[in-house]
Design an enzyme around this catalytic site. Structure first.
Site, PDB file in Angstrom:
ATOM      1  CD  GLU A 182      57.693  37.220  19.648  1.00  0.00           C
ATOM      2  OE1 GLU A 182      57.937  37.579  20.661  1.00  0.00           O
ATOM      3  OE2 GLU A 182      56.350  36.762  19.618  1.00  0.00           O
ATOM      4  CD  GLU A 251      54.773  32.994  21.448  1.00  0.00           C
ATOM      5  OE1 GLU A 251      54.320  34.080  21.592  1.00  0.00           O
ATOM      6  OE2 GLU A 251      56.055  32.810  21.608  1.00  0.00           O
TER       7      GLU A 251
END
Length: 844
Positions: A182, A251
């Site tokens: 991320e 995710e």
């Protein structure tokens, strides 16, 4: 469903992990991951090995497989494996190789997210704190000291996997690896150094030659051939940065994390199923649930700060390893149908057409195989659409899947899976003791000294930042100062004196002349603390002891590693009458890292200093408590209910079950009795337990317990009554289902054969979750227009008089049963009225 070839492949994989006589070739194209030349639709779920125990792993993995998963995804936790530079730990819950092999033994693949930054609401984002002290280091940027450490650890993990032949290219289960995590979300402040760091990270990962693809999540500029992937509640609109890369979702957040001081978040399964179906409808072929099993933040592993010890995450498998129903079952049904259309999904890109406002169809067609997804993305109104000449009803915010482009086999808003309502059976921690006073006799204790008590204390001018001082060896740092107050000073004039203390966080306790006079705490949104505490000073020497504590280190954000903690001031005395102040910040403060009890290893319970002779101290701060207990009978998961205690940490047989804090209460507002799944979800949309402790129950793994003679130790910071601690054994309270005549037939009965379709229809399915359980009673059954939810069903104006007896006959005494939801089963109590069947059952 998997083809026979895939099952044979994994029989070979499991049998030859050691010899690697079979190797799988994993590549990708614009549609999907390609395993041995075959495009695959893959469904994945996250299970973090340190958040459960090795004894739990096989069952968690098997339940994942039974739920329709193909892949288990896990981070690699650097600070668990290298707590001291060059000293490694791969034992117990840290046994990564054992975990990966357990996944392989179940016939599933692995996505190994090495990072090594992981976020994960994990202490310091998974980085070992010693990184912070390397001269010249800057984390997660183009910095040579950091890159050297990152490469060294990443290479160690890759080499370890290679030595055990765990990559698919060697015959093992690992089909994907991830580098970084991320970074795109936080990259902007790092500037050009961040961009060059990402390019370096990609090149470094590729140089390790794993033989499987690498991914970067939330990284739009991931260099080829790294696959950039999506994280979020919805990823149907995501597009990879190259037409040569598949659309992957690393995710899909099945709920949200819990913070101390926060209400409990949850995410309706109708919305999760909608997000998944939309993703595959619009071209996705790899989706991962974060989390599929969340688990427990044992010890001091929580990040945040203020992340709770529970990391349940409202996942399909709950913190204790039990199925969360109907979430697990509804998603299993979705996976079942997705597997039935895998051939069509991977063969071509979808043809997407509009069926009206907020209405959309996607068709996958190859040869004689046709699969369709019909979506209503409107948040308010159900709709009727015409597709291929047929009429279909679409509830708001739902997707119907038609595996043959004709028949609805699954709708995301119509749940066939039964709900399980769990409960906890409380029992005393100490057996054969009747009163609270008698319970005290079963405990022993040691008082933790207030202020400085260890030989390694030191004096420094001014106020020190905590993490730089403790290196996170302990949650605790004492700041101690002695001051002389003369009789003519304003602080002794009989009026109020306040002590003003400011801290970067996360909490603090103030002691004046050995007595606790006040405390302060931050929260998950703002960890800083500022307090004004009324105090009483005496003429002559006064001691100010400030105990600062952390509740997990920051784990997310640009330059998050530079976020400080502790009492950095100012610290001031203020006279209410005169208004005069004295700034104590630059005085000569004495510091102590950690507690005396930690130095004496009191958590082990082995010290000879435990006291059980004097009056048992209750509601007294800074107290260590110890007792012995026997494990509850049976095999059901257990927790400790810490109601009655304040804040601290607890250990069972020397292993930390984590921080407890039942006195941190969630806000009174922000919760609703029910949560409408329709419309975009966010982390604050669906909340429960407002006005109640964020966490009362703390998981104790069964494998940590002996039948008798177990030791519980706790360190109580602020004062409580440990005799109120009780066991809570996880039970099934109710089993419920509510299915309408318009529901699709159970997913496992769907067939493209028209004759078999004509024989099946909607059914209520009930199954007891524990071994050796059977359905013992039917508490409610109504066919017609019943209303309410599990535990509060009620009959409608239309109700078959035969429903209860029919369901009892079909189900009582059996482990599982199915009852058709139709007038053929129950007769027609009200002609022309849409009907449903609601059932509540008990298992014993």
């Amino acid at each position: 469903m998997r083809g026979n070839g895939f099952g044979l492949v994994f029989a070979l994989v499991v049998g030859v992990l050691a010899t690697a006589s079979f190797c799988a070739n994993v590549t990708y194209d614009h549609r999907a991951l390609v395993i041995d030349g075959k495009r695959r639709v893959l469904i994945s779920g996250s299970i973090h090995y340190p958040r459960s125990t090795p004894e739990m792993w096989p069952d968690l993995i098997q339940k994942s497989k039974d739920g329709g998963l193909d892949v288990i995804e896990t981070y690699v936790f650097w600070n668990m494996h290298e707590p001291v530079r060059g000293q490694y730990d791969f034992e117990g819950r840290n046994d990564l190789v054992r975990f990966v092999k357990a996944v392989a033994e179940a016939g599933l693949y692995v996505h190994l997210r090495i990072g090594p930054y992981v976020c994960a609401e994990w202490n310091y984002g998974g980085f070992p704190v010693w990184l912070h002290f390397i001269p010249g280091i800057q984390l997660r940027t183009d910095n040579e000291p950091y890159k050297a450490e990152m490469k060294r650890f990443t290479a160690k993990i890759v080499d370890m996997m290679k030595q055990e032949k765990l990559y698919a290219s060697q015959g093992g289960p690992i089909i994907l690896s991830q580098i970084e995590n991320e970074y795109g979300n936080v990259a902007a402040p790092y500037g050009s150094a961040g961009k060059s760091y990402i390019k370096w990270s990609a090149g470094m990962a590729l140089s390790l030659d794993t033989g499987v693809p690498w991914v970067m999540c939330q990284q739009a500029d991931a260099p080829d051939p790294i696959i950039n992937t999506c994280n979020g509640f919805y990823c149907d609109q995501f597009t990879p940065n190259s037409n040569n890369k598949p659309k992957m979702w690393t995710e899909n957040w099945t709920g949200w994390f819990l913070s101390f001081g926060g209400s409990v978040p949850y995410r309706p399964v109708e919305d999760i199923a909608f997000s998944v179906a939309r993703f595959y409808q619009r071209g996705g072929t790899f989706q991962n649930y974060y989390m599929y099993h969340g688990g427990t933040n044992f010890g001091r592993t929580t990040g945040g700060p203020f992340i709770s010890t529970s990391y349940d995450y409202d996942a399909p498998i709950d913190e204790y390893g039990l199925l969360r129903q109907p979430k697990w079952g509804h998603l299993k049904d979705l996976h079942n149908i997705l597997k039935k259309v895998e051939v069509a999904l991977v063969a071509t890109d979808p043809t997407i057409t509009s069926l009206g406002s907020n209405l959309e169809a996607a068709v996958y067609k190859t040869g004689s195989v046709c699969a369709a997804f019909l979506a209503n993305v409107g948040t308010n109104s159900d709709a009727t659409v015409t597709f291929n000449g047929n009429s279909y009803k679409l509830p708001a915010w739902s997707v119907s899947i038609l595996p043959d482009c004709k028949t609805v086999a699954f709708n995301t808003a119509k749940i066939n899976s039964a709900a399980m309502i769990p409960s906890f059976l409380r029992q005393s921690l100490i057996n054969d003791v009747d009163s609270s006073d008698s319970l005290g006799s079963a405990w022993s204790w040691i008082n933790e000294p207030v202020g400085i008590s260890k030989k390694d204390s030191f004096i420094k001018p001014g106020l020190l930042e905590q993490i730089n001082t403790t290196a996170d060896k302990s949650d605790y740092l004492w700041y101690s100062l002695s001051i002389e107050v003369k009789g003519d000073e304003p602080f002794l004039d009989g009026t109020q004196t306040d002590l003003h203390v400011e801290s970067l966080g996360h909490a603090l306790h103030i002691f004046i002349n050995g007595k606790l006079v006040g405390s302060g705490k931050g929260n998950s949104g703002n960890s800083k603390v500022a307090v004004d505490i009324p105090i009483s000073l005496v003429s002559g020497k006064n001691t100010i002891d400030l105990l600062s504590l952390t509740v997990g280190l920051q784990n997310y954000g640009s330059f998050y590693d530079k976020t400080g903690a502790g009492i950095t001031g100012p610290v001031k005395l203020r006279s209410a009458k005169s208004g005069s102040t004295v700034d104590l910040s630059s005085q000569q403060w004495t510091y102590q890292v950690g507690l005396q009890g930690e130095e004496l290893d009191l958590p082990s319970g082995n010290s000879k200093q435990w006291n059980s002779q004097a009056t048992f101290p209750k509601n007294q701060p800074l107290t260590w408590y110890k007792t012995n207990f026997d494990a509850p009978a049976g095999s059901n998961p257990i927790a400790l209910d810490f109601t009655g205690t304040g804040k601290g940490e607890a250990w069972v047989n020397g292993q930390s079950i984590g921080r407890y804090w039942p006195t941190y209460i969630a806000p009174n507002s922000g919760c609703t009795d029910t949560c409408n799944y329709r419309g975009p979800y966010n982390a604050d949309k669906c909340r429960k337990k407002c006005g109640k402790p964020s966490q009362e129950l703390y998981h104790v793994p069964r494998s940590w317990l002996k039948p008798t003679g177990n030791t519980l130790v706790l360190f109580e910071e602020i004062g409580g009554d440990p005799t109120q601690i009780s066991f809570a054994t996880r039970q099934l309270e109710k089993l419920c289902s509510h299915v309408s005549e318009t529901h699709p037939a159970p997913a496992d009965t769907w067939s493209s054969d028209s004759k078999s379709k004509s024989r099946s229809g909607p059914m209520v399915t009930l199954e007891c979750p524990f071994p050796n359980q059977v359905i013992s009673s039917i508490k409610f059954a109504s066919f017609g227009t019943p209303s309410g939810s599990c535990g509060s069903f009620s009959h409608g104006k239309c109700s078959s008089t035969r429903a209860l007896s029919i369901v009892q006959k079909a189900c009582v005494g059996s482990k599982s049963c199915r009852v058709g939801v139709s007038i053929n089963t129950f007769g027609d109590p009200c002609f022309g009225v849409p009907k449903s069947l609601a059932v509540e059952a008990s298992c014993h």
